[in-house]
Design a protein around this motif. Structure first.
Motif, mmCIF file in Angstrom:
data_model
loop_
_atom_site.group_PDB
_atom_site.id
_atom_site.type_symbol
_atom_site.label_atom_id
_atom_site.label_comp_id
_atom_site.label_asym_id
_atom_site.label_seq_id
_atom_site.Cartn_x
_atom_site.Cartn_y
_atom_site.Cartn_z
ATOM 1 N N ILE A 174 0.833 -1.208 0.000
ATOM 2 C CA ILE A 174 0.000 0.000 0.000
ATOM 3 C C ILE A 174 0.867 1.257 0.000
ATOM 4 N N ALA A 175 1.838 1.307 0.916
ATOM 5 C CA ALA A 175 2.715 2.472 0.984
ATOM 6 C C ALA A 175 3.610 2.559 -0.250
ATOM 7 N N LEU A 234 11.127 2.423 2.735
ATOM 8 C CA LEU A 234 12.434 2.205 3.346
ATOM 9 C C LEU A 234 12.342 1.465 4.676
ATOM 10 N N LYS A 235 11.255 1.730 5.404
ATOM 11 C CA LYS A 235 11.177 1.200 6.758
ATOM 12 C C LYS A 235 9.746 1.217 7.261
ATOM 13 N N ILE A 236 9.400 0.232 8.078
ATOM 14 C CA ILE A 236 8.145 0.234 8.829
ATOM 15 C C ILE A 236 8.509 0.330 10.302
ATOM 16 N N LYS A 252 4.965 -2.720 13.316
ATOM 17 C CA LYS A 252 5.280 -4.140 13.173
ATOM 18 C C LYS A 252 4.713 -4.962 14.326
ATOM 19 N N ASN A 253 4.835 -4.423 15.537
ATOM 20 C CA ASN A 253 4.400 -5.153 16.735
ATOM 21 C C ASN A 253 2.935 -4.920 17.079
ATOM 22 N N LYS A 254 2.286 -4.051 16.290
ATOM 23 C CA LYS A 254 0.868 -3.690 16.538
ATOM 24 C C LYS A 254 0.698 -3.110 17.938
ATOM 25 N N LEU A 313 8.235 4.702 6.510
ATOM 26 C CA LEU A 313 9.140 5.692 5.923
ATOM 27 C C LEU A 313 9.228 5.403 4.422
ATOM 28 N N VAL A 314 8.825 6.384 3.620
ATOM 29 C CA VAL A 314 8.748 6.191 2.169
ATOM 30 C C VAL A 314 9.611 7.235 1.465
ATOM 31 N N GLU A 315 10.421 6.786 0.503
ATOM 32 C CA GLU A 315 11.212 7.693 -0.331
ATOM 33 C C GLU A 315 10.357 8.108 -1.525
#
Length: 347
Positions: A33-34, A41-43, A48-50, A59-61
């Motif tokens: 989706i992102a 680049l990163k979640i 991740k752990n909800k 984090l999106v470039e």
């Protein structure tokens, strides 16, 4: 070697996906989706752990030459077109918004018209308990209602009870002593309040002692402090003024409860405007708040000292006076008032 400046074309930005349905909270789904916005680049770990279900954060470039789209659509497994709600995170604008909220809070601190709050806690055996609390300034607004401690929320009948409990025009509520483990939070969220925003202190307290949920379409909530015994919020309802709200669940260990009172006093130094504190303090504040067992002055002094230092006092309320029982009969029975609702003079 060329000394010319290279044109900046891509930048990393943090993207929030508010109210993302739980079925899309897998890492692969979030990346897909992102990924419609750029290179993921990163979640963040909370996603991740909800640990925080009010939004997914990645984090999106992105290519700044193309600009940021107003809407992003994706097709789910049923070929349904879904528009995930999104917010672009800009730290400077967040600071400006916070300053504006603080200014508005000072300008409007005369009254506090709140949304309804319902907080399940306190239990006398298996009977239902509900305390109705007078609204600030005695105006005829909605009431704040404090219900019973759920004491475990893993069974279907308990979950159904909570669903019924919050169905009566509730916008903000807290559940105490849920005993829900990390892996069960997602399923519980889907059953009880799937369209709400929630936060909890599970990362700091095993057994999920405090869960707070609110309707995002009716208010904005700024989570200011979370510990193993307290969750403190600043609530900005769409209708009415901002107010401070603290939910507490006192530990059984005396030393840990002392830490909770110190934390409350620290929060009190930062509070401006209306403030309500409610929950299971695991303290009595008066000698007449326990029967069946002798009450001593040294037991009531810690909470009373904290109340004085924080400038908070008991709210006017109706309902059951005693909120805890040892579930014994006859001369062995002990009842006490360890749940309470406190307010400051601005409430």
């Amino acid at each position: 070697m060329s000394l010319e400046k290279e044109a900046l074309s891509t930048i990393p930005i943090w993207v929030h996906l508010p109210a993302l349905p739980m079925e899309y909270w897998g890492e692969r789904c979030i990346r897909k989706i992102a990924g419609l916005l750029g290179n993921v680049l990163k979640i963040d770990n909370a996603t991740k752990n909800k640990d925080r279900l009010m939004y997914a954060r990645t984090l999106v470039e992105t290519d700044i030459r193309k600009g940021l789209p107003d809407e992003v659509f994706f097709t789910n497994e049923y070929d349904e077109l879904k528009p995930p709600r999104r917010e672009w995170v800009n730290k400077e604008s967040q600071k400006d918004q916070t300053k504006a909220q603080i200014k508005q809070h000072h300008d409007n601190s005369e009254t506090c018209e709140t949304m309804a709050i319902q907080s399940p806690e306190g239990n006398i055996e298996s009977e239902s308990q509900c305390t109705t609390i007078t609204e600030p300034r005695g105006e005829p607004h909605k009431t704040l209602q404090q219900g019973k401690n759920v004491r475990g929320l893993n069974k279907a009948n308990k979950q159904a009870e909570v669903v019924h409990f919050i169905a009566n025009h509730i916008s903000l509520f807290s559940l105490l002593e849920t005993k829900v483990k990390r892996q069960g939070i997602g399923a519980l969220y889907q059953i009880i309040c799937p369209s709400w925003c929630i936060t909890y202190n599970l990362a700091l307290q095993k057994g999920g002692m405090i869960i707070v949920a609110w309707r995002a379409e009716e208010m904005k909530v700024d989570i200011r402090f979370v510990s193993s015994q307290i969750i403190h919020l600043i609530v900005n309802p769409n209708v009415g003024d901002n107010f401070n709200c603290s939910f507490v669940y006192g530990a059984t260990d005396k030393k840990e409860r002392g830490i909770m009172l110190t934390e409350l006093e620290n929060i009190g130094t930062t509070v401006t405007g209306p403030w309500i504190v409610m929950g299971d303090f695991n303290y009595i504040a008066n000698l007449n708040e326990r029967i069946g067992q002798k009450s001593r002055l040294h037991e009531i002094e810690p909470l009373r000292r904290c109340m004085v230092n924080c400038d908070i006092h008991d709210m006017k309320s109706t309902g059951r006076f005693f909120t805890w029982s040892n579930k014994q009969r006859g001369n062995a029975r002990v009842l006490s008032k360890i749940n309470r609702e406190l307010e400051n003079s601005a409430w």
